[in-house]
Write a protein that holds these residues in place. Structure first.
Motif, PDB file in Angstrom:
ATOM      1  N   SER A  51       0.783  -1.225   0.000  1.00 33.93           N
ATOM      2  CA  SER A  51       0.000   0.000   0.000  1.00 33.93           C
ATOM      3  C   SER A  51       0.821   1.285   0.000  1.00 33.93           C
ATOM      4  N   LEU A  52       2.127   1.174   0.148  1.00 35.62           N
ATOM      5  CA  LEU A  52       2.938   2.387   0.207  1.00 35.62           C
ATOM      6  C   LEU A  52       4.331   2.128  -0.343  1.00 35.62           C
ATOM      7  N   LYS A  53       5.013   3.211  -0.651  1.00 36.43           N
ATOM      8  CA  LYS A  53       6.398   3.122  -1.113  1.00 36.43           C
ATOM      9  C   LYS A  53       7.297   3.067   0.113  1.00 36.43           C
ATOM     10  N   THR A  81       3.145   5.834   7.493  1.00 40.81           N
ATOM     11  CA  THR A  81       2.282   6.670   6.673  1.00 40.81           C
ATOM     12  C   THR A  81       1.541   5.828   5.649  1.00 40.81           C
ATOM     13  N   LEU A  82       0.208   5.934   5.659  1.00 34.51           N
ATOM     14  CA  LEU A  82      -0.631   5.184   4.741  1.00 34.51           C
ATOM     15  C   LEU A  82      -1.632   6.139   4.111  1.00 34.51           C
ATOM     16  N   ASP A  83      -1.517   6.359   2.816  1.00 33.21           N
ATOM     17  CA  ASP A  83      -2.458   7.189   2.072  1.00 33.21           C
ATOM     18  C   ASP A  83      -3.608   6.296   1.628  1.00 33.21           C
ATOM     19  N   ALA A  89      -4.312   4.366  -1.998  1.00 28.31           N
ATOM     20  CA  ALA A  89      -4.340   2.902  -2.015  1.00 28.31           C
ATOM     21  C   ALA A  89      -5.671   2.396  -2.554  1.00 28.31           C
ATOM     22  N   GLY A 113       1.850  -0.898   6.447  1.00 26.64           N
ATOM     23  CA  GLY A 113       1.285   0.337   6.983  1.00 26.64           C
ATOM     24  C   GLY A 113      -0.028   0.179   7.711  1.00 26.64           C
TER      25      GLY A 113
END
Length: 266
Positions: A178-180, A187-189, A193, A213
């Motif tokens: 879900s994240l780079k 941090t999870l946007d 996602a 995340g």
């Protein structure tokens, strides 16, 4: 139908989301793992992801990397981890188990021998972080002979071409990172996602699980609204670096209950 396919079909019929828990095999000692797996299933885990301890991980953040170090220091290797799954299967023939690790130990054992041992132990699928689908055909053919699923990762940076290639080869489910970053990142946007997961689901009928995340009820619910499975690792592993073994196991089980309750509210 594989155990993974059966579990996802059952959950879909019940309009529930899968909770996938990650446990590092042998962390902090070999005796901990199998009882913990059973306790987590009893608390609400649908699919178990068992980490193979490895000295040079590339996708794992500090929490899981340190768990691997503890497991290795305690004497657990790849074959020991698979033996733990075999022991788990003595009491649980239903819960899907997926191994997650890296290619080097598999190559040392040998593709055919590794898959045969894993299959006989009751493993249902495999995630090898550093085995790209472009190089996985030989290995995939061996897995298919033993009715084991190969689960591939997709990331926020995956192109449309990459998505198409992965969904064509993958079985079991798609693992969306879900994240780079590495496991355990803070941090999870969720909006970004959600958009990517929707795009992946347009390209495949396979279930899509999302991990990296996710650590609490809020993030689990956010991802459970758009994905078929929520995958959690560092939140279960971290207590073993901070607490006694019994306290850490209890905390991991409580986290399962928290996440299960959150997903069941969807």
């Amino acid at each position: 139908m594989s155990r993974l396919a059966q579990r996802f079909a059952h959950l879909k019929a019940e309009q529930k989301k899968a909770l996938v828990s990650y446990v590092m095999a042998g962390d902090p000692t070999p005796a901990v793992t199998v009882p913990l797996l059973h306790d987590m299933v009893a608390a609400g885990v649908d699919i178990l992801e068992v980490g193979l301890p490895f000295s040079d991980p590339m996708a794992d953040g500090p929490v899981i990397a340190l768990a691997a170090e503890r497991a290795l220091a305690g004497g657990t290797n790849t074959l020991d981890a698979i033996e733990m799954v075999k022991t788990f299967r003595q009491k649980d023939q239903d819960t899907p188990v997926v191994l997650m690790g890296y290619l080097n130990p598999v190559e040392v054992i040998g593709y055919e021998q590794f898959v045969q041992i894993a299959s006989q132990a009751g493993v249902d699928g495999l995630i090898l972080v550093d085995l790209p689908p472009e190089e996985a055909e030989e290995f995939d053919a061996i897995l298919a002979k033993h009715d084991m699923d190969q689960v591939f990762l997709l990331a926020p940076t995956s192109t449309d071409e990459r998505i198409a290639h992965v969904v064509k080869q993958a079985r079991g489910f798609i693992y969306y990172v879900s994240l780079k970053g590495v496991t355990g990142a803070a941090t999870l946007d969720t909006q970004a996602a959600a958009e990517r997961i929707a795009k992946i689901k347009q390209a495949t009928d396979l279930p899509v699980g999302v991990g990296f995340g996710i650590s609490d009820a809020t993030s689990a619910q956010a991802m459970g609204q758009v994905a078929d499975a929520v995958i959690v690792g560092s939140a279960f592993v971290k207590p073993f670096a901070e607490l006694s073994t019994s306290e850490a196991s209890a905390k991991a089980v409580e986290k399962v209950k928290e996440l299960r309750a959150a997903l069941d509210q969807l």
